[in-house]
Design a protein around this motif. Structure first.
Motif, PDB file in Angstrom:
ATOM      1  N   PHE A   1      17.989  -3.119  15.292  1.00 34.51           N
ATOM      2  CA  PHE A   1      17.174  -3.531  13.804  1.00 34.51           C
ATOM      3  C   PHE A   1      16.122  -2.878  12.774  1.00 34.51           C
ATOM      4  O   PHE A   1      15.454  -3.309  13.790  1.00 34.51           O
ATOM      5  N   GLY A   2      16.928  -2.854  11.911  1.00 34.99           N
ATOM      6  CA  GLY A   2      15.504  -1.916  10.921  1.00 34.99           C
ATOM      7  C   GLY A   2      15.432  -3.499  10.251  1.00 34.99           C
ATOM      8  O   GLY A   2      15.953  -3.914   9.981  1.00 34.99           O
ATOM      9  N   PHE A   3      13.449  -3.065   9.800  1.00 32.07           N
ATOM     10  CA  PHE A   3      13.513  -3.750   8.663  1.00 32.07           C
ATOM     11  C   PHE A   3      12.342  -3.023   7.695  1.00 32.07           C
ATOM     12  O   PHE A   3      12.176  -2.205   8.321  1.00 32.07           O
ATOM     13  N   PHE A   4      13.084  -3.344   6.133  1.00 33.44           N
ATOM     14  CA  PHE A   4      12.198  -2.404   5.100  1.00 33.44           C
ATOM     15  C   PHE A   4      11.880  -3.256   4.208  1.00 33.44           C
ATOM     16  O   PHE A   4      12.109  -4.307   4.023  1.00 33.44           O
ATOM     17  N   LEU A   5      10.554  -2.399   3.653  1.00 31.10           N
ATOM     18  CA  LEU A   5       9.123  -3.527   3.087  1.00 31.10           C
ATOM     19  C   LEU A   5       9.425  -2.739   1.397  1.00 31.10           C
ATOM     20  O   LEU A   5       9.117  -1.356   1.794  1.00 31.10           O
ATOM     21  N   TYR A   6      10.267  -3.022   0.900  1.00 30.85           N
ATOM     22  CA  TYR A   6      10.077  -2.265  -0.200  1.00 30.85           C
ATOM     23  C   TYR A   6       8.885  -3.478  -1.758  1.00 30.85           C
ATOM     24  O   TYR A   6       8.800  -4.547  -1.777  1.00 30.85           O
ATOM     25  N   SER A   7       7.723  -2.281  -2.042  1.00 31.54           N
ATOM     26  CA  SER A   7       6.386  -2.684  -3.240  1.00 31.54           C
ATOM     27  C   SER A   7       6.513  -1.947  -4.273  1.00 31.54           C
ATOM     28  O   SER A   7       6.710  -0.460  -4.503  1.00 31.54           O
ATOM     29  N   LYS A   8       6.101  -2.447  -4.996  1.00 34.03           N
ATOM     30  CA  LYS A   8       4.761  -1.100  -6.441  1.00 34.03           C
ATOM     31  C   LYS A   8       3.862  -0.983  -5.831  1.00 34.03           C
ATOM     32  O   LYS A   8       3.531   0.609  -6.774  1.00 34.03           O
ATOM     33  N   ASP A   9       2.900  -1.112  -5.082  1.00 36.50           N
ATOM     34  CA  ASP A   9       1.986  -0.418  -4.932  1.00 36.50           C
ATOM     35  C   ASP A   9       2.008   0.588  -3.754  1.00 36.50           C
ATOM     36  O   ASP A   9       0.478   1.069  -2.978  1.00 36.50           O
ATOM     37  N   GLY A  10       2.627   0.405  -2.515  1.00 32.91           N
ATOM     38  CA  GLY A  10       2.421   1.288  -1.368  1.00 32.91           C
ATOM     39  C   GLY A  10       1.615   0.694  -0.361  1.00 32.91           C
ATOM     40  O   GLY A  10       1.461   1.552   0.590  1.00 32.91           O
ATOM     41  N   PHE A  11       1.802  -0.321   0.070  1.00 38.32           N
ATOM     42  CA  PHE A  11       0.352  -1.038   0.459  1.00 38.32           C
ATOM     43  C   PHE A  11       1.190  -1.302   2.313  1.00 38.32           C
ATOM     44  O   PHE A  11       2.264  -1.410   2.178  1.00 38.32           O
ATOM     45  N   SER A  12       0.170  -0.869   2.676  1.00 39.43           N
ATOM     46  CA  SER A  12       0.904  -0.503   4.517  1.00 39.43           C
ATOM     47  C   SER A  12       0.711  -1.759   4.858  1.00 39.43           C
ATOM     48  O   SER A  12      -0.671  -2.760   4.596  1.00 39.43           O
ATOM     49  N   TYR A  13       1.820  -2.458   5.372  1.00 39.93           N
ATOM     50  CA  TYR A  13       1.616  -4.217   6.078  1.00 39.93           C
ATOM     51  C   TYR A  13       1.371  -3.083   8.273  1.00 39.93           C
ATOM     52  O   TYR A  13       1.845  -5.000   8.455  1.00 39.93           O
ATOM     53  N   ALA A  14       1.162  -2.395   8.366  1.00 34.20           N
ATOM     54  CA  ALA A  14       0.972  -2.423   9.683  1.00 34.20           C
ATOM     55  C   ALA A  14       0.196  -2.763  10.506  1.00 34.20           C
ATOM     56  O   ALA A  14      -0.083  -2.415  11.959  1.00 34.20           O
ATOM     57  N   GLU A  15      -1.018  -3.642  10.104  1.00 40.37           N
ATOM     58  CA  GLU A  15      -2.401  -4.137  10.940  1.00 40.37           C
ATOM     59  C   GLU A  15      -2.284  -5.455  10.236  1.00 40.37           C
ATOM     60  O   GLU A  15      -2.837  -5.545   9.319  1.00 40.37           O
ATOM     61  N   PRO A  16      -1.621  -6.322  11.370  1.00 40.56           N
ATOM     62  CA  PRO A  16      -2.281  -7.628  10.902  1.00 40.56           C
ATOM     63  C   PRO A  16      -3.483  -7.891  10.706  1.00 40.56           C
ATOM     64  O   PRO A  16      -4.504  -7.763  10.935  1.00 40.56           O
ATOM     65  N   PHE A  17      -3.951  -9.158   9.538  1.00 41.63           N
ATOM     66  CA  PHE A  17      -5.497  -9.563   9.227  1.00 41.63           C
ATOM     67  C   PHE A  17      -5.877 -10.388   9.613  1.00 41.63           C
ATOM     68  O   PHE A  17      -7.040 -10.694  10.247  1.00 41.63           O
ATOM     69  N   ARG A  18      -5.427 -10.772  10.705  1.00 44.36           N
ATOM     70  CA  ARG A  18      -5.267 -12.462  11.625  1.00 44.36           C
ATOM     71  C   ARG A  18      -4.363 -12.005  12.678  1.00 44.36           C
ATOM     72  O   ARG A  18      -3.355 -12.024  13.058  1.00 44.36           O
ATOM     73  N   ASP A  19      -4.690 -13.005  13.606  1.00 43.80           N
ATOM     74  CA  ASP A  19      -4.014 -13.455  14.992  1.00 43.80           C
ATOM     75  C   ASP A  19      -2.878 -14.004  14.695  1.00 43.80           C
ATOM     76  O   ASP A  19      -3.476 -14.997  14.017  1.00 43.80           O
ATOM     77  N   PHE A  20      -2.155 -14.452  15.520  1.00 45.60           N
ATOM     78  CA  PHE A  20      -1.171 -15.265  15.205  1.00 45.60           C
ATOM     79  C   PHE A  20      -0.196 -15.198  16.529  1.00 45.60           C
ATOM     80  O   PHE A  20       0.297 -13.233  17.029  1.00 45.60           O
TER      81      PHE A  20
END
Length: 294
Positions: free
Chosen positions: A249-268
């Motif tokens: 299963f693939g997930f795809f992120l579309y954005s205007k600025d190309g920010f990387s979502y590969a690193e979580p900013f907090r624990d969950f």
């Protein structure tokens, strides 16, 4: 059969033209035809209750949390926001809403589901839904393409748009269009992101998406976004969801600025999701890179 069992009596998922199907021994609990689609609820002794729309599995109690957690927590935890507004396109089983509401920084959630009957039957039989009475939630039973078209005209913008869609036939056909992709871009904040997803099949000659196989043409939202550049930056991550066809299963992120979502900013910590899984999901196999262009 060597064990004497007649597998022809099992329920078979619609192959969608790919020539591959799940076969499950399960009991039909409820069947109803809404103005939009055929809705079935089954009971499986191992996987629990299963929601099927027009012959395709949408959610099973046993593994729905994998898809729902990965679809929500990666885009929400991949970028810090003090306040976030979210649109859920589809999502009638309520699992996406459930996960979105776990984040206190989410201040507004609009869920646009065309088929109220899917919501009602999912609530009754599956019980995996979020709280529709949460004051942050606005539930709209309407065509999401119409909603986003009006939102675009009104200048209403969002931080995260989650596309929790069935295949591009029946009630979802209106969103698999260039006009819908344009409206997505207009309604997305400059630092926002759209989350799309699909089952992926490795064929002998090429890799295909379920959207392509079930649709009227060899095209999907990923290819439309790549060609038209409405949201010019596309990144991807992956997971395994056992009861979805093919499991990959693939997930795809579309954005205007190309920010990387590969690193979580907090624990969950979810039942499936954690920080290590978040990071690892962006490690793509070679065939993804070569054949899907990521």
């Amino acid at each position: 059969m060597s064990n004497g069992e007649d597998y022809s009596k099992w329920w078979h998922e619609d192959s969608g033209g790919i020539g591959l199907t799940h076969a499950l021994e399960m009991e039909l609990l409820h069947k109803e035809v809404s103005p939009f689609q055929k809705i079935e609820i089954f009971e499986h002794k191992t996987f629990g209750r299963i929601l099927v729309l027009d012959g395709l599995i949408q959610a099973a109690q046993a593994d729905e949390f994998i898809y729902h957690e990965m679809a929500v927590h990666v885009p929400l935890l991949g970028r810090h926001r003090d306040a976030a507004s979210v649109v859920i396109v589809g999502g009638g089983d309520g699992g996406i809403l459930r996960e979105v509401l776990k984040h206190d920084e989410v201040k507004r959630v609009v869920m646009v589901e065309i088929d109220r009957m899917v919501i009602e039957l999912s609530n009754q039989y599956l019980g995996i839904n979020g709280d529709y009475n949460d004051p942050r939630v606005e539930l709209i039973c309407a065509d999401a393409a119409d909603y986003l078209r009006k939102a675009a005209v009104a200048g209403d913008m969002f931080d995260l748009i989650i596309l929790d869609l069935t295949e591009p036939v029946g009630p979802s056909s209106s969103v698999f269009t260039e006009a819908f992709c344009q409206d997505l871009a207009i309604c997305l904040r400059p630092d926002g992101v759209v989350l799309d997803s699909d089952s992926i099949f490795i064929g002998r000659e090429r890799v295909q998406f379920l959207q392509e196989i079930c649709g009227d043409k060899d095209e999907n939202l990923v290819s439309v976004m790549k060609q038209k550049q409405y949201l010019p930056h596309i990144s991807a991550y992956r997971s395994i969801v056992p009861l979805y066809p093919g499991a990959e299963f693939g997930f795809f992120l579309y954005s205007k600025d190309g920010f990387s979502y590969a690193e979580p900013f907090r624990d969950f910590l979810g039942r499936h999701y954690n920080g290590d899984v978040h990071r690892a999901a962006f490690a793509l196999p070679t065939w993804w890179r070569e054949e899907l262009g990521f």
